[in-house]
Design a protein around this motif. Sequence first.
Motif, short mmCIF file in Angstrom:
data_model
loop_
_atom_site.label_atom_id
_atom_site.label_comp_id
_atom_site.label_asym_id
_atom_site.label_seq_id
_atom_site.Cartn_x
_atom_site.Cartn_y
_atom_site.Cartn_z
N THR A 391 0.82 -1.21 0.00
CA THR A 391 0.00 0.00 0.00
C THR A 391 0.85 1.26 0.00
O THR A 391 0.49 2.25 -0.63
CB THR A 391 -0.93 0.02 1.23
N ALA A 392 1.97 1.25 0.70
CA ALA A 392 2.81 2.44 0.81
C ALA A 392 4.24 2.04 1.11
O ALA A 392 4.50 0.98 1.67
CB ALA A 392 2.28 3.38 1.89
N VAL A 393 5.18 2.92 0.70
CA VAL A 393 6.59 2.78 1.04
C VAL A 393 7.01 4.08 1.70
O VAL A 393 6.67 5.17 1.23
CB VAL A 393 7.45 2.51 -0.20
N SER A 394 7.73 4.00 2.79
CA SER A 394 8.14 5.21 3.51
C SER A 394 9.08 6.05 2.64
O SER A 394 9.81 5.51 1.80
CB SER A 394 8.82 4.85 4.82
N PRO A 395 9.08 7.37 2.82
CA PRO A 395 9.93 8.24 1.99
C PRO A 395 11.41 7.90 2.06
O PRO A 395 12.14 8.09 1.08
CB PRO A 395 9.66 9.64 2.57
N ASP A 396 11.87 7.37 3.20
CA ASP A 396 13.27 7.00 3.29
C ASP A 396 13.55 5.62 2.71
O ASP A 396 14.69 5.17 2.68
CB ASP A 396 13.76 7.07 4.74
N TYR A 399 10.67 1.19 4.97
CA TYR A 399 9.52 0.47 5.47
C TYR A 399 8.46 0.27 4.38
O TYR A 399 8.32 1.09 3.47
CB TYR A 399 8.87 1.23 6.64
N LEU A 400 7.70 -0.81 4.51
CA LEU A 400 6.57 -1.12 3.64
C LEU A 400 5.33 -1.28 4.49
O LEU A 400 5.38 -1.85 5.58
CB LEU A 400 6.79 -2.44 2.90
N VAL A 401 4.19 -0.81 3.98
CA VAL A 401 2.88 -1.18 4.52
C VAL A 401 2.30 -2.15 3.52
O VAL A 401 2.11 -1.82 2.35
CB VAL A 401 1.96 0.04 4.68
N ALA A 402 2.05 -3.38 3.96
CA ALA A 402 1.68 -4.42 3.01
C ALA A 402 0.67 -5.38 3.61
O ALA A 402 0.55 -5.50 4.83
CB ALA A 402 2.92 -5.20 2.57
N SER A 403 -0.06 -6.05 2.71
CA SER A 403 -1.02 -7.08 3.11
C SER A 403 -0.39 -8.45 2.86
O SER A 403 0.36 -8.64 1.90
CB SER A 403 -2.31 -6.94 2.31
N SER A 404 -0.72 -9.38 3.72
CA SER A 404 -0.16 -10.72 3.62
C SER A 404 -1.17 -11.69 3.04
O SER A 404 -2.33 -11.33 2.79
CB SER A 404 0.29 -11.20 5.00
N GLN A 405 -0.76 -12.93 2.83
CA GLN A 405 -1.64 -13.92 2.22
C GLN A 405 -2.85 -14.24 3.09
O GLN A 405 -3.88 -14.66 2.58
CB GLN A 405 -0.84 -15.20 1.95
N TYR A 412 6.42 -3.61 7.53
CA TYR A 412 7.60 -4.43 7.31
C TYR A 412 8.80 -3.53 7.03
O TYR A 412 8.65 -2.40 6.55
CB TYR A 412 7.42 -5.35 6.09
N THR A 413 9.97 -4.04 7.30
CA THR A 413 11.17 -3.39 6.79
C THR A 413 11.26 -3.70 5.30
O THR A 413 10.57 -4.59 4.79
CB THR A 413 12.43 -3.89 7.50
#
Length: 445
Positions: A391-396, A399-405, A412-413
């Motif tokens: 869904t998103a990646v941090s500007p630096d 980090y990831l915002v993600a959905s899993s199975q 997540y890193t």
Amino acid sequence: MKIKSIFLVLLSCMLWANCSLIDPVQGFYSASIETRDNPAGNPDQSSLSALTPTPDTVEINPITAIPVKAWLVMAYVENNIFLRAISAVDEPWRELGPTGNPVTTRFAASSNLEQLWFSLYSGEDNGLTVMNVTSENSSDLIPLLKSKELPPEKKELLKAEFLREDQPTQVWSQGGTRLAFLDVPTGDKTRLMLYDTSTKSRSAIGPSVNDVTAPIWSPDDQWILYQTIDGFTAQGLPRVTGMRAVRSDGSEDRLLYTPVSLRETVLGWLSADTFVVQSMIERGNRDLRLVSLKDGSSRSLNAGLIKNAGWDDRFQTAMYLLTASETNNEQPNGVYAITASSPQRIILPGKWTSLQFFKQPGIWIASMPGEIGIIKPDGTTSRIKGITAVTAVSPDGKYLVASSQDSGSALYTIDGSPVVSLSNKPVEKAFFTPDSRKLYFTVEN
């Protein structure tokens, strides 16, 4: 309207990215990463606590994060739908007044760090609201569908065009003080307009006799690209008749070329006078080209059927998906890259179904069921199994915002290590602050 309370959940990890979509959701949460007590960034369930919502904290619909002093503009539902700007640096929030239904609204914002202007198109009142986050009495309402001659079916087609995500009909200049947009003064023909925030004046620019769409500013704000059309196809797509460029002061207008496609999409700029464009045909996008703003001359970058093409301005590189299922594609499945000076090359093999580009960190994410592929700015790649969507990646880029199975979602890193669980449902929208230390996100219910 029934008021629904929400809860802000404080997480044990510290994390504003840009998003220009408006979607109805059922909850709004914030997360901050405290590394002092949890230096490894690992989930600490004992630190999860619910915060008492304020009396008017109700159903909230995030709109976008404006990358200026970290103001998050969102719509929240009470007895009506209102705009609110939330500060990431703990300034008091700002009430911006009522707005239309977020489902039928499209948002655009200035990218200039010194200009806090944004605009909202509402399909309910057919108007464009221009507003400044921090200035009092800055709101201006511009009627768009002013024609009294529009039949209902034509009005719905134009509304759909104003709400398109792939080619917006409102776009801010690089300087952040001028807005190019479309309106319909009479009949059913759109025209190109320019709004100046310093004078609050608006004026037509370019030829007024043509039906136009898809304005795009040049990097130096000297030109506005746009397309002329001849009505719409049965599928609701405009019939493109020309790609044109007009000087932003209105002194010159050029026909660059006549397309032979259903739609032309400008992906980005190689320089101030050369842009990258892809053509859409019935089965997909074909023929990435570099086009000169001076005379319309062009050079093809790729002649195969491609999907999900994007352009990285920093590295002057186009990336896209090639799949063997497409006609005449004999190359292996995967993510490919091409530049003006180097031929097509495969970057990440695999039967990927989508490709996203997160501009701020410069990271590409390819995905397929149960797996994602990551392409970093330095060219290194990695794969993470068990993640279905990002869904998103941090500007630096850390980090990831993600959905899993299992349909849950987490932070997540970038290497796929879980930091903290966010929800047992997929995250719908996520917004990092520019310093990557705070995250706002939404989940259904």
